[in-house]
Design a protein around this motif. Structure first.
Motif, short mmCIF file in Angstrom:
data_model
loop_
_atom_site.label_atom_id
_atom_site.label_comp_id
_atom_site.label_asym_id
_atom_site.label_seq_id
_atom_site.Cartn_x
_atom_site.Cartn_y
_atom_site.Cartn_z
N PRO A 284 0.82 -1.21 0.00
CA PRO A 284 0.00 0.00 0.00
C PRO A 284 0.85 1.26 0.00
CG PRO A 284 -0.79 -1.58 1.64
CD PRO A 284 0.52 -2.10 1.14
N LYS A 285 0.28 2.33 -0.50
CA LYS A 285 1.02 3.59 -0.65
C LYS A 285 1.55 4.08 0.70
CE LYS A 285 -0.72 6.46 -3.51
NZ LYS A 285 -1.60 7.51 -4.15
N GLY A 286 0.72 3.95 1.74
CA GLY A 286 1.16 4.41 3.05
C GLY A 286 2.35 3.64 3.59
N LEU A 287 2.34 2.32 3.36
CA LEU A 287 3.45 1.51 3.83
C LEU A 287 4.69 1.66 2.95
CD1 LEU A 287 1.71 -1.82 4.92
CD2 LEU A 287 2.32 0.18 6.27
N HIS A 288 4.53 2.21 1.78
CA HIS A 288 5.69 2.56 0.95
C HIS A 288 6.28 3.90 1.40
CE1 HIS A 288 8.30 2.71 -2.55
NE2 HIS A 288 7.84 3.93 -2.83
N CYS A 289 5.40 4.80 1.80
CA CYS A 289 5.84 6.11 2.27
C CYS A 289 6.57 6.02 3.61
CB CYS A 289 4.63 7.03 2.39
SG CYS A 289 4.85 8.53 3.37
N LEU A 290 6.07 5.16 4.50
CA LEU A 290 6.60 5.11 5.85
C LEU A 290 8.10 4.80 5.91
CD1 LEU A 290 5.94 5.27 8.88
CD2 LEU A 290 5.39 2.83 8.80
N PRO A 291 8.60 3.74 5.27
CA PRO A 291 10.04 3.50 5.35
C PRO A 291 10.88 4.59 4.69
CG PRO A 291 9.00 1.98 3.81
CD PRO A 291 7.91 2.68 4.52
N LEU A 292 10.34 5.24 3.67
CA LEU A 292 11.10 6.33 3.04
C LEU A 292 11.27 7.49 4.01
CD1 LEU A 292 9.54 6.39 -0.56
CD2 LEU A 292 11.73 5.43 0.16
N ARG A 293 10.21 7.87 4.70
CA ARG A 293 10.29 8.96 5.66
C ARG A 293 11.22 8.59 6.81
NH1 ARG A 293 10.34 12.66 6.28
NH2 ARG A 293 8.86 13.56 7.75
N LEU A 294 11.11 7.35 7.30
CA LEU A 294 11.94 6.92 8.42
C LEU A 294 13.42 6.86 8.01
CD1 LEU A 294 9.66 4.07 9.81
CD2 LEU A 294 10.20 6.23 10.97
N SER A 295 13.69 6.37 6.83
CA SER A 295 15.09 6.28 6.37
C SER A 295 15.72 7.66 6.25
CB SER A 295 15.15 5.56 5.01
OG SER A 295 14.68 4.24 5.14
N THR A 296 14.96 8.61 5.74
CA THR A 296 15.47 9.98 5.61
C THR A 296 15.83 10.55 6.98
OG1 THR A 296 14.07 10.32 3.66
CG2 THR A 296 14.91 12.29 4.77
N GLU A 297 14.99 10.33 7.95
CA GLU A 297 15.25 10.83 9.29
C GLU A 297 16.43 10.11 9.95
OE1 GLU A 297 13.85 13.33 10.83
OE2 GLU A 297 12.39 13.78 9.26
N PHE A 298 16.57 8.81 9.65
CA PHE A 298 17.64 8.03 10.29
C PHE A 298 19.02 8.53 9.85
CE2 PHE A 298 20.63 4.44 10.23
CZ PHE A 298 20.60 4.07 11.57
N TYR A 299 19.18 8.77 8.57
CA TYR A 299 20.50 9.19 8.08
C TYR A 299 20.81 10.63 8.45
CZ TYR A 299 20.79 4.84 5.51
OH TYR A 299 20.86 3.50 5.18
N ALA A 300 19.85 11.34 9.00
CA ALA A 300 20.12 12.69 9.50
C ALA A 300 20.66 12.68 10.91
CB ALA A 300 18.84 13.53 9.44
N LEU A 301 20.65 11.52 11.57
CA LEU A 301 21.15 11.38 12.93
C LEU A 301 22.65 11.15 12.91
CD1 LEU A 301 18.41 8.99 14.42
CD2 LEU A 301 18.46 11.50 14.55
#
Length: 627
Positions: A284-301
């Motif tokens: 689903p679109k939401g479950l495709h969006c979720l890991p993308l948003r989380l990955s972006t935030e993770f590499y900012a740490l």
């Protein structure tokens, strides 16, 4: 003069005897019939009334017979006569007296107007009451208590009426559809097609019925003129029946329509199965969006922010360790959250999550932002397992072979395999086969509880580590209750390698919640057993792809059966799982295509899963993931 006086006395005596005495007697008789409230009057008239009734019975019996139907004893009047019949003499003649007084009453009531109304009403009431109570008394004889009987009969009537309403609620709709079928048959018959006027009329009727029918599923959905259209079509079909009198042609055409309909049904079922499998494999679109948003935030740490606490617990064999292999962030979160929420001491629980490279950063970021209480989290990337390569693992070598790629991605081969679920590309993922390498992944642990990512934990699971599995390697719930979970539904028993080593009717067991004794695993060299059978199945002749068939073979006679309450399956395909079993289960499993995070998931079961998700979490809102 004296003679006259002497003659007058006998005459007066005769007159007294013949005239006055009867009057007195008759007056006393009426006093008995209508006694006063004085007890003295009753006592003084008893002997005379007795004499009168016994002496003149014949005269009283000549009353008119047309009133005999009124001779029945009226209840209100009998109650008045009883106080006057207390002495023995009266009781001896009571039957005669009752019969006589009733007849006298019947005669007197017909003669007086006012009294007749007063006396007739009690009789009528008694008669009416007896008529009203007769059916009730009959119901008492049948049912014991007529009140209960009436209730039961009323219930049966209501039930019958409701069934009748259900059965006739779509009578016209069905009849209209039948008319359309008959009309189309007439359109295709040679005899009727030659009649141009009839064909024009029939086509007009078909359009009218189709317009009236629309999308209606019950009679209440039909328009008001539907009945007129139905009658008009009946008249037209009657004309067609007169034109086409060859029954054999009609039967032949109907058989052709039936065959065509069955073929269409088969095609639609196949399409439904394909679309269901496709939906199950689609993210689903939401479950495709979720890991993308989380990955972006993770590499900012920075590096220190990317680390989990409690890493010293990862290799402690005294704690409760879970193995979870998943590429679905949300599903893994539900497994961890539901387990921790029911744990008596979350600080003693350790979750080992292995995912792929694409979801590694997202999985870490989710549990950094949403730490599961005091439990320890360990997230690993399967591609960092350098020991897991094609030279060591036969299944990894097979998954990368040209024949396997051809099997999955060449569409012309789809017709050769009737069971589309075996063509699911999830079997190409090594994550699905990591369950056979637990001792290699956790070399310092004694026991591990394996959990699928489509389960929900509802009770504390720590008791599983204390179960004595009596030398077995795998602790699992058996699935003997369903015939398609026996060995012959997974393995090819026409192959001698299978038929010589296994029982086709042996009980299968469930993956999804399994306690593995890793010390026994190493002692019995289970990984090597698995490798040997995978090599023998290089051409997929022993079983189709998947993990359960090789699991049944690898752990044959090495599986300890757990109580069924530990693990309830079927929430991903069975709409009739017992609700009591679900409530009592320690783990519920959404095995099947209808996963709770998909739109095709069954709404009645989704609540058990969704209550462990915080939909107000910022990443959930940004990706528009709603319950």
């Amino acid at each position: 003069m004296k003679l006259k006086m002497g003659f007058r006395k006998p005459v007066l005596c005769l007159l007294f005897i013949t005239v006055v005495s009867p009057i007195l007697l008759y007056t006393d008789k009426l006093g008995i019939l209508f006694p006063s409230s004085s007890s003295d009057e009753l006592d003084g008239s008893e002997e005379i009334s007795t004499f009168a009734f016994t002496g003149r019975t014949g005269q009283l019996n000549v009353l008119p017979q047309e009133n005999e139907m009124l001779v029945k004893e009226p209840v209100g009047i009998v109650s008045k006569l009883k106080p006057s019949m207390q002495d023995g003499k009266v009781l001896e003649v009571q039957p005669v007296e009752v019969e006589h007084k009733n007849r006298v009453l019947s005669t007197t009531t017909t003669s007086s107007g006012s009294n007749s109304t007063e006396l007739e009403n009690p009789i009528k009431q008694v008669t009416d009451r007896s008529e009203e109570t007769t059916p009730k008394m009959q119901s008492v004889e049948k049912g014991g208590n007529f009140g209960t009987r009436e209730t039961v009969s009323r219930g049966h009537k209501n039930e019958k009426n409701s069934n009748q309403v259900d059965s006739v609620s779509n009578t016209q709709v069905r009849y209209l559809k039948d008319q359309l079928i008959r009309a189309k048959v007439y359109l295709s018959l040679t005899a009727t097609r030659s009649n141009a006027h009839f064909i024009r009329e029939l086509r007009q009727r078909i359009k009218e019925v189709q317009r009236a029918l629309g999308d209606a599923t019950k009679d209440s959905d039909l328009p008001r003129n539907a009945h007129e259209k139905l009658r008009a079509m009946d008249q037209t079909l009657a004309k067609g029946k007169q034109i086409q009198d060859d029954c054999a042609a009609m039967v032949k055409k109907l058989r052709a329509i039936l065959h065509s309909t069955e073929e269409q049904l088969r095609v639609h079922r196949k399409q439904t199965m394909f679309l269901t499998q496709l939906t199950a494999k689609t993210l689903p679109k939401g479950l495709h969006c979720l890991p993308l948003r989380l990955s972006t935030e993770f590499y900012a740490l920075n590096y220190s922010q990317q680390q989990f606490p409690y890493q010293e617990k990862l290799d402690d064999p005294q704690l409760y360790h879970y193995a979870l292999f998943s590429d679905n962030v949300l599903a893994a979160a539900v497994v961890v959250n539901s387990t921790v929420s029911h744990a008596k001491d979350p600080s003693r629980h350790v979750f080992h999550i292995v995912t792929d490279r694409l979801n590694y950063a997202a999985m870490r970021m989710w549990f950094l932002v949403n730490p599961p209480s005091n439990a320890a989290i360990h997230v690993q990337n399967v591609e960092e397992f350098t020991w897991l390569n094609s030279s060591y693992s036969p299944v990894l070598k097979q998954l990368g072979s040209p024949s396997m790629i051809d099997y999955y991605f060449k569409t012309h081969r789809a017709a050769s395999d009737s069971n589309l679920k075996f063509r699911n590309p999830k079997y190409l993922s090594i994550l699905n086969h990591l369950r056979f390498y637990l001792p290699e992944i956790f070399p310092k642990l004694n026991k591990v509880l394996f959990l699928d990512d489509d389960i929900v934990v509802q009770k504390d699971l720590t008791r599983l580590w204390s179960i004595d599995m009596r030398g077995n390697v795998n602790g699992a719930v058996e699935t003997c209750g369903e015939t398609f979970h026996r060995f012959d539904r997974y393995l090819n028993f026409s192959n001698p390698l299978i038929s010589k080593n296994f029982d086709p009717h042996a009980c299968g067991w469930a993956y999804g919640m399994n306690i593995f004794d890793l010390e026994e695993w190493k002692r019995q060299n289970i990984t090597e057993v698995y490798h040997n059978w995978q090599k023998l199945n290089h051409d997929r002749q022993l079983w189709k792809l998947g993990t359960l068939p090789p699991g049944l073979i690898t752990f044959w006679k090495r599986t300890y059966p757990l109580d069924r309450s530990w693990h309830v399956l079927g929430l991903g395909y069975n709409p009739s799982v017992n609700s009591r079993d679900i409530e009592k289960a320690a783990v519920v499993h959404y095995n099947g295509n209808m996963k709770p995070w998909l739109e095709i998931g069954m709404p009645k079961y989704r609540g058990y899963w969704s209550k462990y998700i915080d939909y107000d979490q910022v990443y959930m809102r940004e990706c528009n993931i709603n319950p």
